[in-house]
Design a protein around this motif. Structure first.
Motif, PDB file in Angstrom:
ATOM      1  N   ARG A  68      46.164  49.539  60.279  1.00 42.51           N
ATOM      2  CA  ARG A  68      45.161  48.774  59.528  1.00 42.51           C
ATOM      3  C   ARG A  68      44.896  49.356  58.145  1.00 42.51           C
ATOM      4  O   ARG A  68      44.385  48.656  57.269  1.00 42.51           O
ATOM      5  CB  ARG A  68      43.854  48.688  60.324  1.00 42.51           C
ATOM      6  CG  ARG A  68      43.931  47.809  61.554  1.00 42.51           C
ATOM      7  CD  ARG A  68      42.545  47.362  62.031  1.00 42.51           C
ATOM      8  NE  ARG A  68      41.609  48.447  62.111  1.00 42.51           N
ATOM      9  CZ  ARG A  68      41.407  49.210  63.179  1.00 42.51           C
ATOM     10  NH1 ARG A  68      42.139  49.001  64.270  1.00 42.51           N
ATOM     11  NH2 ARG A  68      40.517  50.176  63.177  1.00 42.51           N
ATOM     12  N   THR A  69      45.233  50.615  57.918  1.00 42.06           N
ATOM     13  CA  THR A  69      45.031  51.203  56.584  1.00 42.06           C
ATOM     14  C   THR A  69      46.093  50.729  55.590  1.00 42.06           C
ATOM     15  O   THR A  69      45.890  50.821  54.378  1.00 42.06           O
ATOM     16  CB  THR A  69      45.057  52.741  56.646  1.00 42.06           C
ATOM     17  OG1 THR A  69      46.357  53.181  57.086  1.00 42.06           O
ATOM     18  CG2 THR A  69      44.005  53.276  57.603  1.00 42.06           C
ATOM     19  N   GLY A  75      47.137  45.692  48.873  1.00 38.79           N
ATOM     20  CA  GLY A  75      46.180  44.712  48.368  1.00 38.79           C
ATOM     21  C   GLY A  75      46.105  43.455  49.212  1.00 38.79           C
ATOM     22  O   GLY A  75      45.924  42.350  48.685  1.00 38.79           O
ATOM     23  N   LEU A  76      46.244  43.599  50.525  1.00 37.28           N
ATOM     24  CA  LEU A  76      46.192  42.443  51.425  1.00 37.28           C
ATOM     25  C   LEU A  76      44.839  42.356  52.112  1.00 37.28           C
ATOM     26  O   LEU A  76      44.189  43.370  52.367  1.00 37.28           O
ATOM     27  CB  LEU A  76      47.295  42.545  52.481  1.00 37.28           C
ATOM     28  CG  LEU A  76      48.729  42.559  51.947  1.00 37.28           C
ATOM     29  CD1 LEU A  76      49.726  42.722  53.084  1.00 37.28           C
ATOM     30  CD2 LEU A  76      49.039  41.287  51.160  1.00 37.28           C
ATOM     31  N   ARG A  77      44.435  41.135  52.409  1.00 35.96           N
ATOM     32  CA  ARG A  77      43.155  40.900  53.082  1.00 35.96           C
ATOM     33  C   ARG A  77      43.376  39.903  54.216  1.00 35.96           C
ATOM     34  O   ARG A  77      44.111  38.927  54.053  1.00 35.96           O
ATOM     35  CB  ARG A  77      42.138  40.342  52.074  1.00 35.96           C
ATOM     36  CG  ARG A  77      40.783  40.018  52.671  1.00 35.96           C
ATOM     37  CD  ARG A  77      39.801  39.581  51.577  1.00 35.96           C
ATOM     38  NE  ARG A  77      38.548  39.136  52.145  1.00 35.96           N
ATOM     39  CZ  ARG A  77      38.273  37.881  52.492  1.00 35.96           C
ATOM     40  NH1 ARG A  77      39.186  36.937  52.312  1.00 35.96           N
ATOM     41  NH2 ARG A  77      37.108  37.557  53.001  1.00 35.96           N
ATOM     42  N   PHE A 218      56.492  40.045  46.232  1.00 35.27           N
ATOM     43  CA  PHE A 218      55.655  40.882  47.106  1.00 35.27           C
ATOM     44  C   PHE A 218      54.459  41.323  46.276  1.00 35.27           C
ATOM     45  O   PHE A 218      54.518  42.295  45.530  1.00 35.27           O
ATOM     46  CB  PHE A 218      56.442  42.083  47.626  1.00 35.27           C
ATOM     47  CG  PHE A 218      55.777  42.817  48.770  1.00 35.27           C
ATOM     48  CD1 PHE A 218      54.457  42.582  49.133  1.00 35.27           C
ATOM     49  CD2 PHE A 218      56.487  43.763  49.497  1.00 35.27           C
ATOM     50  CE1 PHE A 218      53.861  43.253  50.184  1.00 35.27           C
ATOM     51  CE2 PHE A 218      55.901  44.453  50.554  1.00 35.27           C
ATOM     52  CZ  PHE A 218      54.591  44.203  50.896  1.00 35.27           C
ATOM     53  N   THR A 219      53.361  40.562  46.383  1.00 35.59           N
ATOM     54  CA  THR A 219      52.151  40.872  45.626  1.00 35.59           C
ATOM     55  C   THR A 219      50.978  40.983  46.603  1.00 35.59           C
ATOM     56  O   THR A 219      51.168  40.996  47.814  1.00 35.59           O
ATOM     57  CB  THR A 219      51.867  39.766  44.597  1.00 35.59           C
ATOM     58  OG1 THR A 219      51.640  38.523  45.283  1.00 35.59           O
ATOM     59  CG2 THR A 219      53.036  39.595  43.636  1.00 35.59           C
ATOM     60  N   SER A 220      49.782  41.075  46.075  1.00 32.15           N
ATOM     61  CA  SER A 220      48.592  41.086  46.931  1.00 32.15           C
ATOM     62  C   SER A 220      48.277  39.656  47.361  1.00 32.15           C
ATOM     63  O   SER A 220      48.746  38.686  46.744  1.00 32.15           O
ATOM     64  CB  SER A 220      47.413  41.693  46.180  1.00 32.15           C
ATOM     65  OG  SER A 220      47.157  40.957  44.998  1.00 32.15           O
ATOM     66  N   GLY A 221      47.463  39.509  48.406  1.00 38.56           N
ATOM     67  CA  GLY A 221      47.121  38.172  48.863  1.00 38.56           C
ATOM     68  C   GLY A 221      46.206  38.208  50.065  1.00 38.56           C
ATOM     69  O   GLY A 221      45.874  39.271  50.599  1.00 38.56           O
ATOM     70  N   THR A 222      45.795  37.016  50.498  1.00 38.25           N
ATOM     71  CA  THR A 222      44.913  36.868  51.655  1.00 38.25           C
ATOM     72  C   THR A 222      45.626  36.092  52.748  1.00 38.25           C
ATOM     73  O   THR A 222      46.227  35.044  52.485  1.00 38.25           O
ATOM     74  CB  THR A 222      43.613  36.123  51.265  1.00 38.25           C
ATOM     75  OG1 THR A 222      42.900  36.903  50.295  1.00 38.25           O
ATOM     76  CG2 THR A 222      42.721  35.912  52.489  1.00 38.25           C
ATOM     77  N   ILE A 223      45.577  36.619  53.959  1.00 39.50           N
ATOM     78  CA  ILE A 223      46.163  35.951  55.120  1.00 39.50           C
ATOM     79  C   ILE A 223      45.034  35.369  55.949  1.00 39.50           C
ATOM     80  O   ILE A 223      44.123  36.093  56.359  1.00 39.50           O
ATOM     81  CB  ILE A 223      46.987  36.925  55.982  1.00 39.50           C
ATOM     82  CG1 ILE A 223      48.125  37.527  55.168  1.00 39.50           C
ATOM     83  CG2 ILE A 223      47.531  36.216  57.213  1.00 39.50           C
ATOM     84  CD1 ILE A 223      47.817  38.865  54.574  1.00 39.50           C
ATOM     85  N   ARG A 224      45.057  34.081  56.167  1.00 36.71           N
ATOM     86  CA  ARG A 224      44.071  33.435  57.020  1.00 36.71           C
ATOM     87  C   ARG A 224      44.586  33.425  58.448  1.00 36.71           C
ATOM     88  O   ARG A 224      45.744  33.094  58.695  1.00 36.71           O
ATOM     89  CB  ARG A 224      43.797  32.015  56.530  1.00 36.71           C
ATOM     90  CG  ARG A 224      43.238  31.954  55.108  1.00 36.71           C
ATOM     91  CD  ARG A 224      43.048  30.525  54.653  1.00 36.71           C
ATOM     92  NE  ARG A 224      42.009  29.850  55.423  1.00 36.71           N
ATOM     93  CZ  ARG A 224      41.778  28.538  55.366  1.00 36.71           C
ATOM     94  NH1 ARG A 224      42.533  27.766  54.593  1.00 36.71           N
ATOM     95  NH2 ARG A 224      40.811  28.006  56.077  1.00 36.71           N
TER      96      ARG A 224
END
Length: 278
Positions: A68-69, A75-77, A218-224
């Protein structure tokens, strides 16, 4: 001439390539992810052995903390809806879609207590990663030998009821980034019906907005992430497997398109030009 000037020059060249080349940035991040998996697995294995002495589902809380770290590095959420549906005090089969090597982070974000995974046997021989999977209680299946796989699945069904375990399965059977779900394999549904336990579908949105192997993104982003309602299997028999599999696939596919904000294409379950993800 000493070694340090060469190392410094190589590092500066690497940094320049990473800044200029999208492919270099992609492979640098993938390499970092793999390095984190190996180093994290090594350290977690030592702690698991010191804490619990060997293979047990209790090790998963340690493994989960390490994995999880990783999201902070990239930069993922993860935005999880319905997490409480996984926190049940009885055995169940959890199924989810499978997109890329990053899925391990998503799995550990949602992983409930006393939950183990089913994985292909080849992963057992991947060094520290295979070791930590073994210590975490993962059930390994030899997919090349159907008789052996069926024996393992029968054993999993008995153990999940006896030991009050949840079992996490990727019913597509392989990673894919085709923007859709692949057809499901039957194993997870046979397992649920054999053990007479419910199935809980978990759907992850498409990674394509921040991770794409083909375009080297491959960048940061949000996974729903959305946990669907449990589907009971009480009273079902093996004759009900196709119908159960189809209803789960339809529910997960509809949810996948909705949370990914991707239009459904002609009702097809997978595009013909799709390739397995890396």
């Amino acid at each position: 001439m000493g070694l340090w000037p060469w190392l410094t020059g190589a590092l500066l060249l690497l940094l320049l390539l990473v800044q200029l080349s999208r492919s270099a940035r992609f492979y640098a991040k993938v390499s970092l992810y793999c390095a984190l998996c190996v180093s994290g697995s090594t350290l977690a294995a030592v702690i698991c052995l010191l804490r619990h002495g060997g293979r047990t589902v209790e090790n998963l809380s340690i493994i989960s903390w390490f994995v999880r770290t990783f999201k902070y590095v990239f930069g993922l959420r993860f935005d999880i809806k319905g997490r409480q549906k996984l926190e049940v005090d009885h055995p169940c089969v959890i199924i989810s879609n499978h997109q890329s090597i990053l899925d391990m982070m998503g799995l550990m974000e949602a992983l409930p207590k006393r939950c183990v995974q089913i994985a292909k046997r080849e992963l057992l021989f991947t060094g520290p990663v295979g070791l930590i999977m073994y210590l975490g209680g993962v059930f390994f299946i030899n997919r090349q030998r159907s008789r052996t796989a069926m024996t393992v699945m029968a054993d999993v069904g008995e153990r999940m009821v006896r030991e009050n375990l949840k079992v996490w399965v990727y019913p597509e059977g392989t990673r894919n980034d085709n923007g859709d779900l692949l057809p499901f394999k039957k194993g997870a549904f046979y397992l649920a019906i054999q053990a007479q336990v419910p199935i809980i579908p978990v759907v992850y949105s498409s990674f394509s907005s921040f991770y794409n192997y083909k375009t080297k993104l491959f960048t940061s982003g949000t996974i729903r992430v959305e946990v669907l309602d449990a589907i009971p299997t009480s009273g079902l028999t093996v004759a009900d497997v196709p119908k159960l599999m189809d209803s789960c696939h339809q529910a997960m596919r509809t949810t996948f398109f909705r949370i990914s904000k991707t239009p459904q294409e002609n009702g097809a379950t997978a595009r013909p030009d799709s390739q397995p993800a890396q």
